[in-house]
Design a protein around this motif. Structure first.
Motif, short mmCIF file in Angstrom:
data_model
loop_
_atom_site.label_atom_id
_atom_site.label_comp_id
_atom_site.label_asym_id
_atom_site.label_seq_id
_atom_site.Cartn_x
_atom_site.Cartn_y
_atom_site.Cartn_z
N MET A 37 0.90 -1.14 -0.08
CA MET A 37 -0.15 -0.11 -0.07
C MET A 37 0.69 1.27 -0.28
O MET A 37 0.88 1.83 0.67
CB MET A 37 -0.93 0.14 1.28
CG MET A 37 -1.84 1.32 1.31
SD MET A 37 -2.81 1.19 2.67
CE MET A 37 -1.42 1.35 3.98
N ARG A 38 1.55 1.40 -1.09
CA ARG A 38 2.58 2.48 -1.08
C ARG A 38 1.89 3.87 -1.42
O ARG A 38 2.40 4.82 -1.74
CB ARG A 38 3.64 2.18 -2.03
CG ARG A 38 4.90 2.47 -1.22
CD ARG A 38 6.06 2.21 -2.27
NE ARG A 38 6.11 1.03 -2.98
CZ ARG A 38 6.34 -0.16 -2.53
NH1 ARG A 38 6.81 -0.30 -1.35
NH2 ARG A 38 6.43 -0.92 -3.29
N ARG A 39 0.42 3.87 -1.43
CA ARG A 39 -0.32 5.06 -1.67
C ARG A 39 -0.52 5.43 -0.28
O ARG A 39 -1.62 5.40 0.42
CB ARG A 39 -1.59 4.75 -2.32
CG ARG A 39 -2.30 6.20 -2.76
CD ARG A 39 -3.59 6.16 -3.15
NE ARG A 39 -4.21 7.18 -3.48
CZ ARG A 39 -4.29 8.39 -2.95
NH1 ARG A 39 -3.98 8.37 -1.69
NH2 ARG A 39 -4.81 9.39 -3.46
N ARG A 40 0.39 6.15 0.43
CA ARG A 40 0.56 6.68 1.67
C ARG A 40 0.68 7.81 1.66
O ARG A 40 0.65 8.68 0.77
CB ARG A 40 1.67 5.96 2.48
CG ARG A 40 3.01 5.82 1.74
CD ARG A 40 3.89 4.90 2.63
NE ARG A 40 5.08 4.66 1.64
CZ ARG A 40 5.31 3.58 0.87
NH1 ARG A 40 4.81 2.62 1.27
NH2 ARG A 40 6.53 3.34 0.45
N PHE A 41 1.01 8.60 2.76
CA PHE A 41 1.33 10.07 2.84
C PHE A 41 2.33 10.52 1.43
O PHE A 41 1.94 11.45 1.03
CB PHE A 41 1.97 10.40 4.15
CG PHE A 41 1.04 10.23 5.22
CD1 PHE A 41 -0.34 10.12 5.36
CD2 PHE A 41 1.59 10.37 6.77
CE1 PHE A 41 -1.17 9.90 6.22
CE2 PHE A 41 0.65 10.22 7.62
CZ PHE A 41 -0.59 9.98 7.67
N VAL A 81 -10.64 -3.20 -18.47
CA VAL A 81 -9.39 -2.66 -19.17
C VAL A 81 -8.25 -2.39 -17.98
O VAL A 81 -8.65 -1.46 -16.93
CB VAL A 81 -9.74 -1.32 -20.07
CG1 VAL A 81 -8.21 -0.68 -20.55
CG2 VAL A 81 -10.71 -1.54 -20.91
N PRO A 82 -7.32 -3.06 -17.97
CA PRO A 82 -6.09 -2.66 -17.01
C PRO A 82 -5.62 -1.46 -17.37
O PRO A 82 -5.14 -1.03 -18.42
CB PRO A 82 -5.18 -4.01 -17.30
CG PRO A 82 -5.39 -4.39 -18.85
CD PRO A 82 -6.69 -4.32 -19.13
N ASP A 83 -5.64 -0.61 -16.26
CA ASP A 83 -5.06 0.74 -16.16
C ASP A 83 -3.53 0.68 -15.48
O ASP A 83 -3.80 0.34 -14.13
CB ASP A 83 -5.87 1.71 -15.49
CG ASP A 83 -5.31 2.99 -15.46
OD1 ASP A 83 -4.16 3.08 -15.52
OD2 ASP A 83 -6.12 4.03 -15.11
N ILE A 84 -2.74 0.62 -16.14
CA ILE A 84 -1.40 0.16 -15.60
C ILE A 84 -0.34 1.35 -15.06
O ILE A 84 0.02 2.13 -16.22
CB ILE A 84 -0.67 -0.60 -16.44
CG1 ILE A 84 -1.42 -2.07 -16.47
CG2 ILE A 84 0.71 -1.21 -15.92
CD1 ILE A 84 -0.96 -2.89 -17.71
N GLY A 85 -0.02 1.44 -13.85
CA GLY A 85 0.92 2.51 -13.63
C GLY A 85 0.47 3.94 -13.66
O GLY A 85 1.54 4.86 -13.79
N TYR A 139 2.12 2.85 -7.39
CA TYR A 139 2.55 2.71 -6.22
C TYR A 139 2.03 1.37 -5.48
O TYR A 139 2.29 0.91 -4.44
CB TYR A 139 2.37 3.88 -5.17
CG TYR A 139 2.91 5.20 -5.79
CD1 TYR A 139 4.31 5.18 -6.10
CD2 TYR A 139 2.11 6.46 -5.94
CE1 TYR A 139 4.76 6.51 -6.48
CE2 TYR A 139 2.78 7.48 -6.56
CZ TYR A 139 4.06 7.29 -6.74
OH TYR A 139 4.50 8.60 -7.49
N GLY A 140 1.04 0.73 -6.13
CA GLY A 140 0.43 -0.47 -5.52
C GLY A 140 -0.79 -0.05 -4.78
O GLY A 140 -0.92 1.04 -4.26
N SER A 141 -1.65 -1.25 -4.20
CA SER A 141 -2.65 -0.84 -3.07
C SER A 141 -2.73 -2.23 -2.40
O SER A 141 -2.65 -3.27 -2.89
CB SER A 141 -3.76 -0.42 -4.03
OG SER A 141 -4.90 -0.42 -2.95
N LEU A 142 -3.08 -1.95 -1.30
CA LEU A 142 -3.56 -3.17 -0.27
C LEU A 142 -5.23 -3.29 -0.12
O LEU A 142 -5.69 -4.03 0.62
CB LEU A 142 -2.93 -3.26 0.97
CG LEU A 142 -1.28 -3.50 0.88
CD1 LEU A 142 -0.87 -3.49 2.36
CD2 LEU A 142 -1.05 -4.78 0.14
N ALA A 143 -5.96 -2.21 -0.79
CA ALA A 143 -7.28 -1.85 -0.30
C ALA A 143 -8.08 -2.72 -1.14
O ALA A 143 -7.75 -3.43 -2.21
CB ALA A 143 -7.69 -0.50 -0.89
#
Length: 436
Positions: A1-5, A140-144, A162-166
């Motif tokens: 989950m690098r969509r952090r601060f 449709v994959p939306d990549i990066g 940045y990825g996600s764990l949500a």
């Protein structure tokens, strides 16, 4: 989950006053099932592989605020095509400027997804990703893409850089809340000895809200925090600079726009406020620092940037050298360009893995969703350009995580200088909730 601060800083800190989050309808996962099959393999025989890039190339923020990821992706595909493409087929890039509006974004989605039938969207950067739900429903994959709003933590088939764990079940994060780590603040405290931090914001609701988010993170790491708020219409940056000097701030964070940052730095130079670091974000991690901060040489040389990708000036690294060689004709270089290049590489790796069975939306999506580093099922790094990126769907948000950070410091005689290796600059930090 690098969509952090830090990931929020990437888009929010520089554009905070103009952001308008519009994610379209919020649909449950079941609404994404039983759709017509648009995943028939592209015909063989050398037909181009079509991808789309949606960018707010023209917007209220300015003409070049969002174009970095697009330019990096185009450079990657140009080099890829020069080397023979993917399985002998060239990649055809279709771009669309959404103008920074939700209406324009929906139009771009319709054009690229429904009319152009792109296999994937790549390296998107939209001020208002209003068409996100339509992209997801079409599978449709939306990549990066750059996570400027919460869409990449809301819908399946969307994969931010940045990825996600949500859970990504049609609602942002976990019950409408996202979570961010405090690794940036931990870094400056542990590695640079900082103890007092100033947070500068406007007296404007969005700016003030983001300043409170930064303040929470700093306080969680034990900082003494000095808050400075200036009037949005008639900002007195000199008074703020004088006070943060008086308070002995080691660090300066902000929730203001790029113009305000330049004015704040000038004011800090004018009053003689010297700090350990004026911390900026990945969006401002570019070669335009000398021009942007031309009136503030001391503050300019105290600029530090943090992010989740390898410094675009770290030419000792082979993948960075290739990026720089391919983009040598660009007038400027930036971290967003490098991340766009990495997003394009990600698609290319996925497409190559699908070449034998057919390069379809479904196959490309599966490669990214399952995590693929050259097909090995490991967190993706784009040959070391990115901190390992993963996508999971955790039912509950993590309370703490071990997270890493890429750090660079600006120096006039050298440019952006990396501060240690990003893969070993890691900390076990709490994850704090915030609302997008």
């Amino acid at each position: 989950m690098r969509r952090r601060f830090r990931a929020a800083e990437c888009a929010v800190a520089g554009l905070l006053l103009l952001l308008s989050t519009a994610c379209g309808s919020r649909l449950p996962e079941s609404d994404f099932e039983n759709r017509p099959d648009d995943n028939a393999p592209t015909r063989a025989g050398g037909e181009p592989i079509r991808v789309g890039v949606i960018t707010s190339a023209t917007s209220p923020v300015g003409g070049d605020a969002f174009t970095g990821p697009r330019d990096g992706a185009k450079a990657y595909f140009e080099r890829l095509n020069a080397r023979g493409g993917i399985d002998g087929r060239r990649v055809e890039v279709r771009t669309c400027d959404d103008g920074g509006s939700g209406v324009g974004n929906n139009e771009c989605v319709h054009k690229l997804v429904d009319e152009e039938k792109v296999v994937a969207l790549v390296a998107g950067a939209s001020l208002d990703y209003a068409g996100a739900s339509r992209v997801s429903r079409a599978r449709v994959p939306d990549i990066g893409g750059q996570p400027i709003g919460p869409a990449y933590d809301t819908y399946p088939h969307l994969y931010s850089i940045y990825g996600s764990l949500a859970p990504r079940n049609g609602k942002p994060g976990w019950d409408g809340k996202l979570y961010g780590g405090t690794e940036v603040y931990r870094y400056f405290k542990r590695e640079q000895g900082a103890r007092t931090a100033a947070v500068v914001s406007y007296n404007q609701p969005a700016s003030a809200a983001y300043a409170r988010l930064i303040t929470r993170g700093l306080e969680a790491e034990g900082y003494e925090v000095v808050t400075e708020q200036v009037d949005f219409s008639l900002p007195n940056f000199r008074a703020a600079a004088a006070d943060l000097k008086e308070q002995g701030a080691d660090l300066v964070f902000d929730a203001i726009d790029s113009y305000g940052n330049a004015q704040l730095c000038k004011a800090m130079d004018d009053v003689g406020a010297e700090v350990l670091a004026k911390v900026t974000n990945v969006q401002n991690w570019s070669s335009t620092v000398r021009e942007d901060y031309k009136d503030s040489p001391r503050c300019r040389n105290a600029l530090w940037a943090t992010g989740s990708s390898r410094n675009h000036e770290d030419t000792d690294h082979e993948a960075v050298r290739e990026f720089r060689d391919a983009t040598k004709d660009l007038e400027t270089h930036s971290q967003w360009q490098l991340e766009g290049w990495a997003a394009a590489m990600w698609f290319a790796d996925a497409a190559e893995s699908c070449a034998r069975t057919g390069i379809t939306r479904a196959c490309v999506d599966r490669f990214v969703a399952e995590g693929g580093e050259r097909g090995e099922g490991k967190p993706y790094t784009a040959d070391g350009l990115l901190l390992p990126v993963t996508y999971e769907r955790l039912a509950e948000p993590p309370k703490a995580r071990r997270t890493c950070v890429s750090v660079a410091r600006w120096q006039d005689n050298e440019g952006w200088v990396s501060q240690g290796d990003m893969n070993s600059t890691c900390f076990d930090v709490p994850q704090l909730a915030y609302e997008p």
